[in-house]
Design an enzyme around this catalytic site. Structure first.
Site, PDB file in Angstrom:
ATOM      1  N   HIS A 431       0.837  -1.203   0.000  1.00  0.00           N
ATOM      2  CA  HIS A 431       0.000   0.000   0.000  1.00  0.00           C
ATOM      3  C   HIS A 431       0.874   1.256   0.000  1.00  0.00           C
ATOM      4  O   HIS A 431       0.691   2.160  -0.829  1.00  0.00           O
ATOM      5  CB  HIS A 431      -0.911  -0.029   1.224  1.00  0.00           C
ATOM      6  CG  HIS A 431      -1.742   1.214   1.402  1.00  0.00           C
ATOM      7  ND1 HIS A 431      -3.084   1.259   1.109  1.00  0.00           N
ATOM      8  CD2 HIS A 431      -1.407   2.457   1.843  1.00  0.00           C
ATOM      9  CE1 HIS A 431      -3.543   2.484   1.359  1.00  0.00           C
ATOM     10  NE2 HIS A 431      -2.535   3.221   1.815  1.00  0.00           N
ATOM     11  N   GLU A 432       1.819   1.335   0.946  1.00  0.00           N
ATOM     12  CA  GLU A 432       2.684   2.518   1.032  1.00  0.00           C
ATOM     13  C   GLU A 432       3.558   2.641  -0.211  1.00  0.00           C
ATOM     14  O   GLU A 432       3.832   3.755  -0.683  1.00  0.00           O
ATOM     15  CB  GLU A 432       3.551   2.454   2.292  1.00  0.00           C
ATOM     16  CG  GLU A 432       2.785   2.399   3.609  1.00  0.00           C
ATOM     17  CD  GLU A 432       1.882   3.595   3.836  1.00  0.00           C
ATOM     18  OE1 GLU A 432       2.064   4.635   3.144  1.00  0.00           O
ATOM     19  OE2 GLU A 432       0.978   3.494   4.686  1.00  0.00           O
ATOM     20  N   HIS A 435       1.880   4.445  -3.012  1.00  0.00           N
ATOM     21  CA  HIS A 435       1.696   5.889  -2.863  1.00  0.00           C
ATOM     22  C   HIS A 435       2.694   6.677  -3.709  1.00  0.00           C
ATOM     23  O   HIS A 435       2.455   7.844  -4.018  1.00  0.00           O
ATOM     24  CB  HIS A 435       1.844   6.297  -1.386  1.00  0.00           C
ATOM     25  CG  HIS A 435       0.618   6.014  -0.574  1.00  0.00           C
ATOM     26  ND1 HIS A 435      -0.640   5.976  -1.105  1.00  0.00           N
ATOM     27  CD2 HIS A 435       0.460   5.758   0.761  1.00  0.00           C
ATOM     28  CE1 HIS A 435      -1.517   5.712  -0.160  1.00  0.00           C
ATOM     29  NE2 HIS A 435      -0.885   5.567   0.985  1.00  0.00           N
ATOM     30  N   GLU A 480      -6.486   6.374  -2.280  1.00  0.00           N
ATOM     31  CA  GLU A 480      -6.376   5.353  -1.240  1.00  0.00           C
ATOM     32  C   GLU A 480      -6.919   4.005  -1.722  1.00  0.00           C
ATOM     33  O   GLU A 480      -6.360   2.949  -1.404  1.00  0.00           O
ATOM     34  CB  GLU A 480      -7.125   5.791   0.025  1.00  0.00           C
ATOM     35  CG  GLU A 480      -6.408   6.876   0.823  1.00  0.00           C
ATOM     36  CD  GLU A 480      -5.047   6.424   1.334  1.00  0.00           C
ATOM     37  OE1 GLU A 480      -4.926   5.275   1.803  1.00  0.00           O
ATOM     38  OE2 GLU A 480      -4.096   7.218   1.250  1.00  0.00           O
ATOM     39  N   ASP A 484      -5.025   0.463  -1.822  1.00  0.00           N
ATOM     40  CA  ASP A 484      -5.593  -0.702  -1.132  1.00  0.00           C
ATOM     41  C   ASP A 484      -5.724  -1.900  -2.072  1.00  0.00           C
ATOM     42  O   ASP A 484      -5.254  -3.004  -1.776  1.00  0.00           O
ATOM     43  CB  ASP A 484      -6.972  -0.354  -0.557  1.00  0.00           C
ATOM     44  CG  ASP A 484      -6.890   0.517   0.684  1.00  0.00           C
ATOM     45  OD1 ASP A 484      -5.820   0.526   1.322  1.00  0.00           O
ATOM     46  OD2 ASP A 484      -7.884   1.190   1.007  1.00  0.00           O
TER      47      ASP A 484
END
Length: 520
Positions: A431-432, A435, A480, A484
């Site tokens: 997930h990070e 980003h 987001e 996810d």
């Protein structure tokens, strides 16, 4: 003693409620006498406004009219700069709470703890005083963003001209003593309109008692968590009135929890070192790093399969991922015991005086703030504590951070099947990692990409999230949702690749789930 010993003594002094109750309001009364007394009745000579303000800011980290802190410069991310913003108001900025009612509640709060004579004078203060004296000139964050007022670069000299009611040089010298400060010192202001308006209000009220009273009320509010149960009851009551049910959750109910929070706020590197040594051995760190490496490789494979990404952008994306800094567990400096002890060498802690311990710790925090101003903005200064269960991606440093607190059950355990670890902490990692690609998804973010194919994927994801039974704005939450959904797919592929390289995991017949089911 060592910093660790001082942290333990501080915690014990917080837990000694019998001693705190026996001392009552006396420690606060003694301190108030040092800053000119309560002076609500106007009898006696009050201290000069700026002199009192300097004392509160320099000795007690209390900022009634504006907040001062040190942070990374918005104009040069590699350096730190003094930043000035409006204070953290006790009353919510958007509150419809009537000013007179707020004064009544404040009076009842002070009366309950019996710390002043003639507190009733609070209710006769001019309308618009107290908290609202400054709140009236605050520019809401949304408006500041729209008007691009988030930062205003200036100097102390220019600040003195724009908001002359404050002796800016003396106030900042008090906060950053013994660091030399002059009129050419650069400063970043968050809301210059607020400082102008605040200065005008102070000039209007300078001859009135309201300014001194307001500053002392702020000081009492700042120090009240270190006092006896009457103060805590009053704080809880005020929080409930101002914030409703949410207010009752803002103050920890259990004493040990409050004391742990207080200790961690003043001794973060000390507690960080203790926790890391307890829960995050080197073999955990090594396995976590290996898992992240596997997830990064899975991302490279996924990039090769994206239909909407052209070859040049694909290679640029891979370079971007390869340059990403990965921080797992803790910042290196917290394990340097000598350096940590040096930070607290001048701090004196006495187990019998929790209130004075808090005041002493505030002084250490202030001293450390000027040290930060002298240093470059270090990537070792994480936004979270090592024990926090919260990972993040820093655009400023192109860095992902996974604190040690993330590597605990149920997210991770050395004895868990790999399926569980990749399905939990692995998804957070992916997930990070995703980003870093926000720019590609946003409109105009990738001019050479196949926008129609990309938009088709975006529309599909938006439709997926808006089809759920609970109401979700798929467009608003797109970034987001992308992290996810994509993170789940990448973590699963990384798990499959991991199994190919390592021995097959044993079945868990008592649980009755396959490893794929355990992952999800």
């Amino acid at each position: 003693g060592s910093a660790k010993e001082k942290a333990i003594h501080f915690y014990r002094s917080c837990m000694d409620t019998k001693q705190i109750e026996s001392q009552g309001t006396q420690p606060l009364k003694d301190l108030l006498n040092q800053v000119g007394g309560w002076n609500i009745t106007g009898v006696g000579k009050a201290k000069d406004f700026n002199e009192t303000l300097q004392t509160l800011m320099g000795r007690y980290s209390t900022f009634p009219f504006f907040r001062v802190h040190v942070g990374p410069s918005p104009f040069d991310p590699k350096t730190n700069i003094i930043q000035i913003d409006h204070p953290e108001f006790e009353m919510p900025l958007e509150s419809k709470f009537k000013e007179k009612n707020y004064l009544e509640v404040t009076y009842q709060r002070l009366k309950k703890v019996k710390i002043a004579i003639s507190c009733r004078a609070l209710l006769e203060l001019p309308r618009g005083s107290q908290c609202s004296i400054s709140m009236r000139v605050v520019t809401p964050m949304q408006e500041r963003q729209q008007r691009r007022m988030l930062f205003f670069r200036t100097t102390i000299k220019e600040l003195q001209e724009k908001a002359p009611a404050i002796d800016w040089l003396s106030c900042l010298q008090a906060v950053f003593h013994p660091m030399p400060m002059n009129l050419s010192q650069p400063v970043a202001v968050h809301d210059m309109d607020y400082l102008r308006g605040m200065s005008q209000l102070i000039e209007q009220q300078r001859k009135e008692r309201v300014l001194h009273i307001y500053m002392i009320v702020c000081l009492v509010g700042n120090l009240s968590p270190a006092l006896d149960s009457r103060f805590q009851d009053a704080r809880l009551e005020l929080s409930k009135i101002l914030y409703g049910k949410k207010g009752s959750r803002m103050i920890p109910a259990e004493r040990w929890r409050k004391c742990l929070t207080d200790t961690s706020s003043f001794f973060e590197p000390v507690l960080g070192q203790m926790i890391v040594q307890e829960i995050f051995p080197q073999q955990t760190k090594k396995l976590a790093e290996q898992m992240f490496s596997e997830i990064r490789d899975a991302l490279y494979d996924q990039l090769d399969q994206l239909e909407w990404m052209d070859e040049q952008t694909r290679q640029e994306a891979k370079v971007l991922v390869s340059k990403l800094q990965v921080k797992i567990g803790y910042p290196a400096h917290i394990l340097q015991t000598g350096k940590v002890n040096l930070e607290y060498q001048n701090l004196e802690i006495n187990e019998d005086t929790f209130f004075l311990n808090v005041v002493a710790c505030m002084k250490v925090v202030r001293e450390n703030s000027y040290l930060k101003l002298l240093q470059d903005h270090s990537q070792d200064n994480w936004l979270v504590s090592p024990w926090t269960v919260h990972s993040y991606y820093s655009i400023r440093h192109h860095m992902v951070v996974f604190p040690a607190g993330m590597f605990r059950s149920p997210f991770f355990h050395m004895e868990f099947p790999s399926a569980v670890n990749f399905g939990a902490i692995g998804v957070f990692m992916a997930h990070e990692l995703l980003h870093t690609f926000y720019g590609y998804v946003l409109p105009g973010g990738c001019s050479t990409c196949n926008r129609s194919a990309l938009q088709k994927s975006i529309d599909c994801l938006v439709e997926q999230y808006e089809s759920y039974s609970f109401k979700v704005n798929g467009t608003f939450t797109l970034l987001e949702n992308t992290a996810d959904t994509g993170g789940l797919a990448i973590a699963y592929q990384a798990y499959k690749n991991w199994i190919k390289k390592h021995k097959e995991e044993k079945d868990l017949p008592k649980i009755g789930l396959s490893h794929d089911q355990l992952f999800y």
